[in-house]
Design an enzyme around this catalytic site. Structure first.
Site, PDB file in Angstrom:
ATOM      1  N   LYS A 177     -36.342 -19.959   2.249  1.00  0.00           N
ATOM      2  CA  LYS A 177     -37.226 -20.624   3.175  1.00  0.00           C
ATOM      3  C   LYS A 177     -38.422 -21.216   2.531  1.00  0.00           C
ATOM      4  CE  LYS A 177     -37.866 -16.732   5.396  1.00  0.00           C
ATOM      5  NZ  LYS A 177     -36.920 -15.773   4.566  1.00  0.00           N
ATOM      6  N   ARG A 233     -41.564 -13.524  12.998  1.00  0.00           N
ATOM      7  CA  ARG A 233     -40.453 -12.592  12.600  1.00  0.00           C
ATOM      8  C   ARG A 233     -40.383 -11.567  13.494  1.00  0.00           C
ATOM      9  NH1 ARG A 233     -41.652 -12.923   6.862  1.00  0.00           N
ATOM     10  NH2 ARG A 233     -40.206 -12.084   5.555  1.00  0.00           N
ATOM     11  N   ARG A 282     -35.000 -13.713  -8.795  1.00  0.00           N
ATOM     12  CA  ARG A 282     -36.317 -14.669  -8.302  1.00  0.00           C
ATOM     13  C   ARG A 282     -37.360 -14.110  -9.216  1.00  0.00           C
ATOM     14  NH1 ARG A 282     -38.664 -14.893  -2.441  1.00  0.00           N
ATOM     15  NH2 ARG A 282     -38.252 -12.863  -2.369  1.00  0.00           N
ATOM     16  N   ARG A 342     -41.231  -9.680  -8.027  1.00  0.00           N
ATOM     17  CA  ARG A 342     -42.069  -9.116  -7.012  1.00  0.00           C
ATOM     18  C   ARG A 342     -41.758  -7.497  -6.734  1.00  0.00           C
ATOM     19  NH1 ARG A 342     -41.750 -13.512  -2.072  1.00  0.00           N
ATOM     20  NH2 ARG A 342     -41.187 -11.768  -0.813  1.00  0.00           N
ATOM     21  N   ARG A 383     -35.067  -4.444   3.576  1.00  0.00           N
ATOM     22  CA  ARG A 383     -35.679  -6.063   3.930  1.00  0.00           C
ATOM     23  C   ARG A 383     -34.462  -6.477   4.935  1.00  0.00           C
ATOM     24  NH1 ARG A 383     -38.063  -8.791  -0.870  1.00  0.00           N
ATOM     25  NH2 ARG A 383     -38.636 -10.562   0.506  1.00  0.00           N
TER      26      ARG A 383
HETATM   27  P1  AP5 Z   1     -37.051 -18.217  -1.586  1.00  0.00           P
HETATM   28  O1  AP5 Z   1     -37.389 -19.648  -1.296  1.00  0.00           O
HETATM   29  O2  AP5 Z   1     -38.188 -17.733  -2.288  1.00  0.00           O
HETATM   30  O3  AP5 Z   1     -36.770 -17.513  -0.376  1.00  0.00           O
HETATM   31  P2  AP5 Z   1     -37.405 -16.919   0.894  1.00  0.00           P
HETATM   32  O4  AP5 Z   1     -36.418 -16.963   2.023  1.00  0.00           O
HETATM   33  O5  AP5 Z   1     -38.710 -17.696   0.955  1.00  0.00           O
HETATM   34  O6  AP5 Z   1     -37.406 -15.550   0.510  1.00  0.00           O
HETATM   35  P3  AP5 Z   1     -38.794 -14.351   0.865  1.00  0.00           P
HETATM   36  O7  AP5 Z   1     -38.387 -13.134   0.016  1.00  0.00           O
HETATM   37  O8  AP5 Z   1     -40.255 -15.020   0.343  1.00  0.00           O
HETATM   38  O9  AP5 Z   1     -38.793 -14.114   2.182  1.00  0.00           O
HETATM   39  P4  AP5 Z   1     -39.180 -13.014   2.902  1.00  0.00           P
HETATM   40  O10 AP5 Z   1     -39.105 -13.626   4.316  1.00  0.00           O
HETATM   41  O11 AP5 Z   1     -38.543 -11.587   2.757  1.00  0.00           O
HETATM   42  O12 AP5 Z   1     -40.616 -12.875   2.392  1.00  0.00           O
HETATM   43  P5  AP5 Z   1     -42.167 -13.350   2.716  1.00  0.00           P
HETATM   44  O13 AP5 Z   1     -43.107 -13.528   1.440  1.00  0.00           O
HETATM   45  O14 AP5 Z   1     -42.360 -14.049   3.811  1.00  0.00           O
HETATM   46  O15 AP5 Z   1     -35.801 -18.190  -2.560  1.00  0.00           O
HETATM   47  C1  AP5 Z   1     -35.447 -16.764  -3.048  1.00  0.00           C
HETATM   48  C2  AP5 Z   1     -34.811 -17.136  -4.502  1.00  0.00           C
HETATM   49  O16 AP5 Z   1     -33.725 -17.918  -4.409  1.00  0.00           O
HETATM   50  C3  AP5 Z   1     -35.897 -17.773  -5.297  1.00  0.00           C
HETATM   51  O17 AP5 Z   1     -35.755 -17.372  -6.416  1.00  0.00           O
HETATM   52  C4  AP5 Z   1     -35.292 -19.165  -5.486  1.00  0.00           C
HETATM   53  O18 AP5 Z   1     -35.818 -20.010  -6.484  1.00  0.00           O
HETATM   54  C5  AP5 Z   1     -33.862 -19.184  -5.020  1.00  0.00           C
HETATM   55  N1  AP5 Z   1     -33.355 -20.236  -4.415  1.00  0.00           N
HETATM   56  C6  AP5 Z   1     -33.951 -20.936  -3.432  1.00  0.00           C
HETATM   57  N2  AP5 Z   1     -32.910 -21.911  -3.005  1.00  0.00           N
HETATM   58  C7  AP5 Z   1     -31.859 -21.876  -3.538  1.00  0.00           C
HETATM   59  C8  AP5 Z   1     -30.858 -22.479  -3.649  1.00  0.00           C
HETATM   60  N3  AP5 Z   1     -30.409 -23.333  -2.717  1.00  0.00           N
HETATM   61  N4  AP5 Z   1     -29.849 -21.946  -4.663  1.00  0.00           N
HETATM   62  C9  AP5 Z   1     -30.063 -20.979  -5.412  1.00  0.00           C
HETATM   63  N5  AP5 Z   1     -31.185 -20.470  -5.549  1.00  0.00           N
HETATM   64  C10 AP5 Z   1     -32.218 -20.680  -4.646  1.00  0.00           C
HETATM   65  O19 AP5 Z   1     -42.700 -11.644   3.147  1.00  0.00           O
HETATM   66  C11 AP5 Z   1     -42.795 -10.637   2.503  1.00  0.00           C
HETATM   67  C12 AP5 Z   1     -43.134  -9.509   3.418  1.00  0.00           C
HETATM   68  O20 AP5 Z   1     -44.434  -9.649   3.956  1.00  0.00           O
HETATM   69  C13 AP5 Z   1     -42.345  -9.033   4.281  1.00  0.00           C
HETATM   70  O21 AP5 Z   1     -41.175  -8.368   3.937  1.00  0.00           O
HETATM   71  C14 AP5 Z   1     -43.127  -8.237   5.404  1.00  0.00           C
HETATM   72  O22 AP5 Z   1     -43.499  -6.918   4.851  1.00  0.00           O
HETATM   73  C15 AP5 Z   1     -44.669  -9.202   4.998  1.00  0.00           C
HETATM   74  N6  AP5 Z   1     -44.410 -10.269   6.280  1.00  0.00           N
HETATM   75  C16 AP5 Z   1     -44.703 -11.490   6.032  1.00  0.00           C
HETATM   76  N7  AP5 Z   1     -44.642 -12.226   7.138  1.00  0.00           N
HETATM   77  C17 AP5 Z   1     -44.577 -11.401   8.130  1.00  0.00           C
HETATM   78  C18 AP5 Z   1     -44.584 -11.491   9.586  1.00  0.00           C
HETATM   79  N8  AP5 Z   1     -44.714 -12.756  10.443  1.00  0.00           N
HETATM   80  N9  AP5 Z   1     -44.573 -10.276  10.192  1.00  0.00           N
HETATM   81  C19 AP5 Z   1     -44.540  -9.075   9.475  1.00  0.00           C
HETATM   82  N10 AP5 Z   1     -44.574  -8.737   8.311  1.00  0.00           N
HETATM   83  C20 AP5 Z   1     -44.459  -9.997   7.597  1.00  0.00           C
END
Ligand code: AP5
Length: 213
Positions: free
Chosen positions: A13, A88, A127, A160, A171
């Site tokens: 994402k 979310r 990652r 991370r 997660r």
């Molecule tokens: P990446 O693009 O980083 O994936 P992502 O879907 O953004 O993953 P996140 O882990 O950032 O999402 P998340 O939803 O768990 O975490 P967030 O930061 O929002 O890609 C992943 C990896 O794959 C990278 O290494 C990338 O380079 C690689 N990649 C990408 N595309 C690829 C492809 N096509 N092919 C191969 N490799 C590829 O949230 C973290 C925490 O914050 C949550 O767990 C929660 O505790 C809190 N939080 C955040 N938002 C909320 C909310 N709205 N409500 C409550 N808690 C929240």
């Protein structure tokens, strides 16, 4: 244009939201990045959020919703934005809808980046994220120009805390329980678009561009 990115943790994402933001000139807003910035700066919000994040749990809606609504009310969001990691939960989606209804506005697309759990585990362990700007890379698939260094700001790349294998499983189960129901929610509104997130990053982006154009 107002866009929501859906998908499991690690589905890509953030990677796609960054590309969308650059291509369409709209801010990329990641609630995860906002929390991580607060953790880095040692704010009270950051300390509270860290307790949940390190366990792989969601930060409570009361904290998250206010931060997001404040952010999208800023001037740079008036022509649109791409939300990465929000909503979310169904209550978060309902609050966002109510807020936009009040402004006679709406979300245009909810894009689900679909990746099976098996691929997710591999992606998360590879990652690396920038300690300073939050940009993400992958040790195999999306490498920085210089190993361990961010292309964008030259700072160090690290695993991370919540990408450790013991937290990733939690997660994913939180995602299936609390976030996946949003797919039906946006399907019923007729704005859901699903893309196959297992392909190369550029191919995924080409499909998203075809949807948005
Ligand atoms: P990446 O693009 O980083 O994936 P992502 O879907 O953004 O993953 P996140 O882990 O950032 O999402 P998340 O939803 O768990 O975490 P967030 O930061 O929002 O890609 C992943 C990896 O794959 C990278 O290494 C990338 O380079 C690689 N990649 C990408 N595309 C690829 C492809 N096509 N092919 C191969 N490799 C590829 O949230 C973290 C925490 O914050 C949550 O767990 C929660 O505790 C809190 N939080 C955040 N938002 C909320 C909310 N709205 N409500 C409550 N808690 C929240």
């Amino acid at each position: 244009m107002k866009i929501i990115m859906l998908g499991a943790p690690g589905a890509g994402k953030g990677t796609q939201a960054k590309l969308i933001g650059e291509e369409y000139g709209i801010p990329h807003i990641s609630t995860g990045d906002i929390f991580r910035m607060n953790i880095k700066n040692g704010t009270a919000l950051g300390m509270e959020a860290k307790g949940y994040m390190d366990q792989g749990l969601l930060v409570p809606d009361e904290l998250t919703v206010k931060i997001l609504l404040d952010r999208v009310a800023q001037e740079d969001c008036k022509d649109g934005y791409v939300l990465d990691g929000f909503p979310r939960t169904i209550p978060q989606a309902e609050v966002l809808d109510r807020e936009l209804d009040g402004l006679n506005d709406r979300i245009d697309f909810a894009i689900d980046v679909d990746v099976p759990d098996e691929n997710i585990i591999r992606r998360m362990s590879g990652r690396r994220a920038c300690v300073s700007c939050g940009a993400t890379y992958h040790i195999e698939y999306i490498r920085p120009k210089q190993e361990g260094i961010c292309d964008d700001c030259g700072q160090e790349l690290v695993l991370r805390d919540d990408d450790r294998p013991e937290t990733v499983g939690k997660r994913l189960s939180v995602y299936h329980e609390q976030t996946q129901p949003l797919i039906d929610f946006y399907q019923q509104k007729g704005i859901l678009r699903t893309v196959d997130g297992t392909r190369e990053m550029e191919e995924v982006f080409a499909e998203i561009r075809a949807i948005l154009d």
